[in-house]
Scaffold this active site. Structure first.
Site, PDB file in Angstrom:
ATOM      1  N   ALA A   1       0.807  -1.234   0.000  1.00  0.00           N
ATOM      2  CA  ALA A   1       0.000   0.000   0.000  1.00  0.00           C
ATOM      3  C   ALA A   1       0.838   1.281   0.000  1.00  0.00           C
ATOM      4  O   ALA A   1       0.273   2.374   0.148  1.00  0.00           O
ATOM      5  CB  ALA A   1      -1.011   0.046   1.151  1.00  0.00           C
ATOM      6  N   ALA A   2       2.140   1.167  -0.209  1.00  0.00           N
ATOM      7  CA  ALA A   2       2.956   2.396  -0.292  1.00  0.00           C
ATOM      8  C   ALA A   2       2.525   3.231  -1.501  1.00  0.00           C
ATOM      9  O   ALA A   2       2.358   4.453  -1.415  1.00  0.00           O
ATOM     10  CB  ALA A   2       4.430   2.052  -0.388  1.00  0.00           C
ATOM     11  N   GLY A   3       2.330   2.556  -2.633  1.00  0.00           N
ATOM     12  CA  GLY A   3       1.879   3.273  -3.829  1.00  0.00           C
ATOM     13  C   GLY A   3       0.494   3.884  -3.630  1.00  0.00           C
ATOM     14  O   GLY A   3       0.226   5.004  -4.071  1.00  0.00           O
ATOM     15  N   ASP A   4      -0.372   3.143  -2.952  1.00  0.00           N
ATOM     16  CA  ASP A   4      -1.726   3.663  -2.691  1.00  0.00           C
ATOM     17  C   ASP A   4      -1.653   4.891  -1.782  1.00  0.00           C
ATOM     18  O   ASP A   4      -2.404   5.860  -1.969  1.00  0.00           O
ATOM     19  CB  ASP A   4      -2.591   2.594  -2.013  1.00  0.00           C
ATOM     20  CG  ASP A   4      -2.741   1.351  -2.870  1.00  0.00           C
ATOM     21  OD1 ASP A   4      -2.710   1.477  -4.108  1.00  0.00           O
ATOM     22  OD2 ASP A   4      -2.884   0.253  -2.299  1.00  0.00           O
TER      23      ASP A   4
HETATM   24  O1  RIB Z   1      -1.771  -2.058  -3.234  1.00  0.00           O
HETATM   25  C1  RIB Z   1      -1.900  -2.926  -2.154  1.00  0.00           C
HETATM   26  C2  RIB Z   1      -3.200  -3.682  -2.249  1.00  0.00           C
HETATM   27  O2  RIB Z   1      -3.168  -4.515  -3.378  1.00  0.00           O
HETATM   28  C3  RIB Z   1      -3.486  -4.593  -1.092  1.00  0.00           C
HETATM   29  O3  RIB Z   1      -4.147  -3.957  -0.028  1.00  0.00           O
HETATM   30  C4  RIB Z   1      -4.277  -5.710  -1.726  1.00  0.00           C
HETATM   31  O4  RIB Z   1      -5.613  -5.759  -1.336  1.00  0.00           O
HETATM   32  C5  RIB Z   1      -4.139  -5.514  -3.228  1.00  0.00           C
HETATM   33  O5  RIB Z   1      -5.280  -5.016  -3.774  1.00  0.00           O
END
Ligand code: RIB
Length: 302
Positions: free
Chosen positions: A251-254
């Protein structure tokens, strides 16, 4: 309150195992720890934008199961407008099976569940959310026809459109590019979209220029510890990453994308919003899990 950032995308429950290393094909490995946390690229980006100061609405699907209720609750608890999060009867919620090794690398297998049932019509049903937004964010964990419809509609409504092309399996449909203001691939996604192996700033620039030629407005290639490269028709700018000791990069990119979008709607200049997203992402990699790792605004303000 009208949400300034609207995320159209996925919600997953992440089933996370930590092990010394990632298993090879056919191998059984002892793991060290197991936990479940809310995730999904769409939901993670919504949570990041909300924690980092934006008003946010989410459009997506969960299944009619305990995971779905937990995923819905996790977003509501962040103050995210969840009227666009629908429960699909007779289908499971999306899940992601994630293994993280001692070097903080991960591998992820995603089962779409309800995410796979998000149709253009279901997004259209919540079009008032898009109309009220400043920034609309999509990823690729929901059906392509839904992403296509949302990109075009958000563009036609005059919104700033961000496409995080993740997960990327190949080039994007050519007609999408005209609708995208910011395309934000990481190294492997940039390679999947262009065929150019992206390992450093020079190769990232080459790939980004290819994507600009295809019609994308601007491209931000995220390069992990090597920072981020913004490439526009006017030129390019490199943003170094803060130096941290990574524990888990999930989730770093998110977090970067949610932070970037939050920065834009809070009135930061483009470059400031990129640096803000990077600071948030750097903090997130020092913590375990997807949504639990995403920082709050107060943690970034000195
Ligand atoms: O980008 C990370 C996410 O990728 C995770 O939370 C997982 O659910 C996948 O969708």
């Amino acid at each position: 309150m009208n949400a300034k950032v609207v995320v159209v995308g996925s919600l997953n429950m992440d089933l996370v195992v930590r092990a010394q290393r990632l298993p090879r094909a056919g191998e059984t490995l002892p793991g060290e720890r197991f936990f479940t946390v809310p995730g999904g690229k769409g939901a993670n980006q919504a949570v990041a934008a909300a924690r980092l100061g934006a008003s946010v609405a989410m459009i997506g699907n969960v299944g009619d199961d305990d995971y779905g209720r937990q995923l819905h609750q996790a977003l509501s608890a962040e103050g995210i407008d969840c009227q666009g999060v629908s429960t699909c009867p007779g289908v499971s919620s999306g899940v992601a099976l994630i293994t993280v090794d001692a070097a903080s690398q991960n591998c992820i297998v995603v089962i779409p569940g309800g995410n796979g049932l998000l149709t253009p019509q279901s997004v259209q049903h919540f079009e008032a959310l898009l109309q009220a937004a400043q920034v609309v964010i999509c990823q690729l964990e929901v059906p392509v026809e839904t992403v296509a419809w949302t990109l075009k509609r958000a563009h036609d409504l005059g919104k700033q459109v961000i496409l995080n092309p993740a997960p990327a399996t190949g080039p994007l449909p050519a007609q999408w590019f005209a609708f995208i203001d910011y395309l934000t691939p990481n190294e492997s996604e940039a390679e999947a979209l262009t065929g150019i192996a992206v390992t450093d700033q020079a190769s990232a620039q080459l790939a980004a220029e290819r994507l600009l030629q295809a019609g994308a407005g601007k491209v931000i290639v995220t390069l992990g510890a090597q920072g981020a490269l913004l490439v526009t028709p006017e030129g390019h700018q490199h943003y170094p990453a803060p130096v941290v000791q990574p524990l888990d990069t999930t989730a770093a990119g998110d977090t970067f994308i949610g932070g970037f979008a939050a920065g834009l709607v809070r009135g930061l200049e483009e470059g400031e919003a990129i640096a803000f997203g990077q600071r948030a992402a750097a903090l997130s990699v020092t913590r375990a899990g997807a949504q639990p790792s995403i920082p709050y605004l107060a943690e970034l303000v000195p």
